[in-house]
Scaffold this motif. Structure first.
Motif, PDB file in Angstrom:
ATOM      1  N   GLY A  72       0.801  -1.226   0.000  1.00  0.00           N
ATOM      2  CA  GLY A  72       0.000   0.000   0.000  1.00  0.00           C
ATOM      3  C   GLY A  72       0.825   1.261   0.000  1.00  0.00           C
ATOM      4  O   GLY A  72       0.358   2.311  -0.427  1.00  0.00           O
ATOM      5  N   ALA A  73       2.056   1.193   0.506  1.00  0.00           N
ATOM      6  CA  ALA A  73       2.941   2.358   0.512  1.00  0.00           C
ATOM      7  C   ALA A  73       4.380   1.872   0.520  1.00  0.00           C
ATOM      8  O   ALA A  73       4.696   0.846   1.127  1.00  0.00           O
ATOM      9  CB  ALA A  73       2.689   3.231   1.740  1.00  0.00           C
ATOM     10  N   ILE A  74       5.246   2.566  -0.187  1.00  0.00           N
ATOM     11  CA  ILE A  74       6.664   2.226  -0.170  1.00  0.00           C
ATOM     12  C   ILE A  74       7.485   3.472   0.119  1.00  0.00           C
ATOM     13  O   ILE A  74       7.098   4.595  -0.220  1.00  0.00           O
ATOM     14  CB  ILE A  74       7.134   1.581  -1.496  1.00  0.00           C
ATOM     15  CG1 ILE A  74       6.846   2.495  -2.689  1.00  0.00           C
ATOM     16  CG2 ILE A  74       6.515   0.213  -1.687  1.00  0.00           C
ATOM     17  CD1 ILE A  74       7.394   1.953  -4.000  1.00  0.00           C
ATOM     18  N   TYR A  75       8.620   3.250   0.777  1.00  0.00           N
ATOM     19  CA  TYR A  75       9.539   4.317   1.141  1.00  0.00           C
ATOM     20  C   TYR A  75      10.838   4.075   0.389  1.00  0.00           C
ATOM     21  O   TYR A  75      11.545   3.102   0.644  1.00  0.00           O
ATOM     22  CB  TYR A  75       9.769   4.285   2.656  1.00  0.00           C
ATOM     23  CG  TYR A  75      10.805   5.238   3.177  1.00  0.00           C
ATOM     24  CD1 TYR A  75      10.807   6.576   2.801  1.00  0.00           C
ATOM     25  CD2 TYR A  75      11.785   4.802   4.071  1.00  0.00           C
ATOM     26  CE1 TYR A  75      11.745   7.453   3.295  1.00  0.00           C
ATOM     27  CE2 TYR A  75      12.737   5.670   4.571  1.00  0.00           C
ATOM     28  CZ  TYR A  75      12.719   6.998   4.178  1.00  0.00           C
ATOM     29  OH  TYR A  75      13.664   7.866   4.672  1.00  0.00           O
ATOM     30  N   LEU A  76      11.127   4.930  -0.587  1.00  0.00           N
ATOM     31  CA  LEU A  76      12.291   4.749  -1.443  1.00  0.00           C
ATOM     32  C   LEU A  76      13.506   5.412  -0.818  1.00  0.00           C
ATOM     33  O   LEU A  76      13.519   6.628  -0.611  1.00  0.00           O
ATOM     34  CB  LEU A  76      12.022   5.346  -2.832  1.00  0.00           C
ATOM     35  CG  LEU A  76      10.819   4.772  -3.592  1.00  0.00           C
ATOM     36  CD1 LEU A  76      10.594   5.539  -4.875  1.00  0.00           C
ATOM     37  CD2 LEU A  76      11.014   3.299  -3.872  1.00  0.00           C
ATOM     38  N   THR A  77      14.508   4.623  -0.521  1.00  0.00           N
ATOM     39  CA  THR A  77      15.738   5.176   0.050  1.00  0.00           C
ATOM     40  C   THR A  77      16.909   4.267  -0.304  1.00  0.00           C
ATOM     41  O   THR A  77      16.781   3.044  -0.249  1.00  0.00           O
ATOM     42  CB  THR A  77      15.624   5.327   1.587  1.00  0.00           C
ATOM     43  OG1 THR A  77      16.842   5.890   2.090  1.00  0.00           O
ATOM     44  CG2 THR A  77      15.350   4.017   2.281  1.00  0.00           C
TER      45      THR A  77
END
Length: 412
Positions: A80-85
């Motif tokens: 549902g949500a991703i954090y790109l790092t």
């Protein structure tokens, strides 16, 4: 910052940029491309509402769009949500999709706008500089972090070299770096003296007014003195801005507001000169920004081509030094349109993708009639204070007959 995509949420690290960028303007400017929201929504889990937690995902460096359309999208749908790092350099620069490249320009040159206090101080500095005529801005990249990164240590004292080596060990991966080898291939930042010698050879006189966009110069006055001798009219934001202006800037932004002001002053300068454009996002983006806003004059020293000439001079073997420098510099672009060739960055040179054409071969590249953004937004305010903008659909109207600067034809 969050982007709504396929009914799921992509979370982009926003961090400290709220201290310097106008977030409302960013969201509004991109509303026809992507929906941007400020926080993740709440979701219902077993009858209880919880804030949606993003799944951390590491994109490969210079990933193609297909990676985001497959791997990232799969994780996005799953969580549902991703954090790109990390987020820097995570999308390939050369993309065979003109609209993706245009979106980059809409983000970089329209949506990203500094906050009012940054724009006001920048405008005040430019006005004070212009009150005495034209001025040049130089991004003097001779600070500790860049010198340690480049591995160009031999010109410093043993004590200074220890400081640089320690900084490199703490911040960068181990790598074999030999000063003479690095310099001959153009990997060392220009010294302040070399900057002065280039400008002098190009015909700029000692009345030239120069704004220095720089942090603390490593080595201090010992390295600055030769440049100051050649060009005594050196300024920076601390010498031009009032104490009240500076107090307002340093009160917020965690150290980023000063460089933001330097960026705007450099953008609006009559001529801009970077001294090290390698991995420097400041210089690369600024050169692309100036090209985008009307092919503004930019001096781009070819460090690799200049290195043998400088080395010969240091060994007292140089004949016709200034003529050699002029010959090298005449082969470099000066802010005009030119074909992008690797390893030149798209951010340094967004031509031709971000420029519409008045006489295109296909309608895809044709400039729209009227002001397309006015039709969409019903607003005509310029994205950059003080920059004459005639924004059109695909980006900027391009003319191959754009005026380019001539070497030393006037003192500024």
């Amino acid at each position: 910052m969050l982007l709504l995509f396929c009914r799921s949420w992509i979370q982009i690290p926003f961090g400290m940029i709220r201290g310097i960028y106008d977030v409302n303007h960013f969201i509004k400017s991109l509303k026809y491309d992507v929906k941007v929201v400020r926080s993740l929504p709440e979701v219902s889990v077993n009858g209880k509402k919880k804030k949606l937690k993003a799944f951390q995902l590491r994109p490969p460096r210079d990933a193609p769009p297909s990676w985001y359309e497959t791997v990232a999208l799969e994780k996005l749908k799953e969580h549902g949500a991703i954090y790109l790092t990390p987020f820097s350099h995570r999308l390939a620069e050369e993309i065979d999709n003109a609209e993706y490249q245009r979106l980059r320009c809409r983000v970089n040159y329209h949506a990203l706008r500094f906050k009012e206090n940054v724009m006001k101080l920048s405008s005040n500095i430019v006005s004070r500089l212009r009150s005495q005529g034209h001025f040049m801005a130089i991004h003097l990249r001779f600070e500790m972090d860049m010198l340690a990164f480049a591995g160009c240590l031999d010109i410093f004292t043993p004590e200074e070299q220890i400081v640089l080596k320690k900084y490199r060990e703490q911040n960068f991966a181990e790598k074999r770096l030999v000063y003479n080898e690095r310099r001959i291939i153009g990997k060392c930042p220009l010294t302040p003296e070399e900057v002065g010698l280039i400008l002098h050879a190009m015909g700029f006189g000692n009345s030239t007014r120069i704004y220095l966009a720089a942090g603390e110069i490593f080595g201090g006055e010992r390295f600055m003195k030769p440049l100051h001798t050649l060009f005594p009219r050196l300024e920076n934001r601390s010498t031009v801005a009032s104490a009240e202006d500076l107090a307002a800037v340093t009160a917020d932004g965690r150290g980023l507001l000063g460089p933001a002001v330097d960026y705007m002053v450099s953008l609006l300068s009559d001529i801009f000169m970077p001294t090290y454009d390698g991995p420097s996002n400041f210089a690369n983006n600024l050169m692309g920004h100036r090209l985008y806003y009307g092919f503004r004059s930019t001096i781009q020293p070819d460090r690799k081509a200049l290195a043998p000439t400088f080395i010969d001079r240091e060994r007292s073997r140089s004949q016709n030094f200034e003529a050699s420098v002029r010959m090298i510099m005449q082969k470099t672009p000066f802010g005009g349109p030119h074909k992008r060739v690797h390893p030149e960055s798209f951010y340094t040179n967004p031509w031709p993708e971000c420029f519409c054409q008045t006489s295109p071969e296909t309608d895809e590249h044709r400039c729209p009639s009227g002001n397309f953004m006015e039709v969409l937004n019903s607003q005509s305010s310029s994205d950059v204070s003080g920059v004459d903008e005639s924004s059109t659909g695909n980006a900027r109207t391009h003319s191959l007959n754009s005026k380019q600067s001539k070497l030393g034809d006037e003192n500024i």
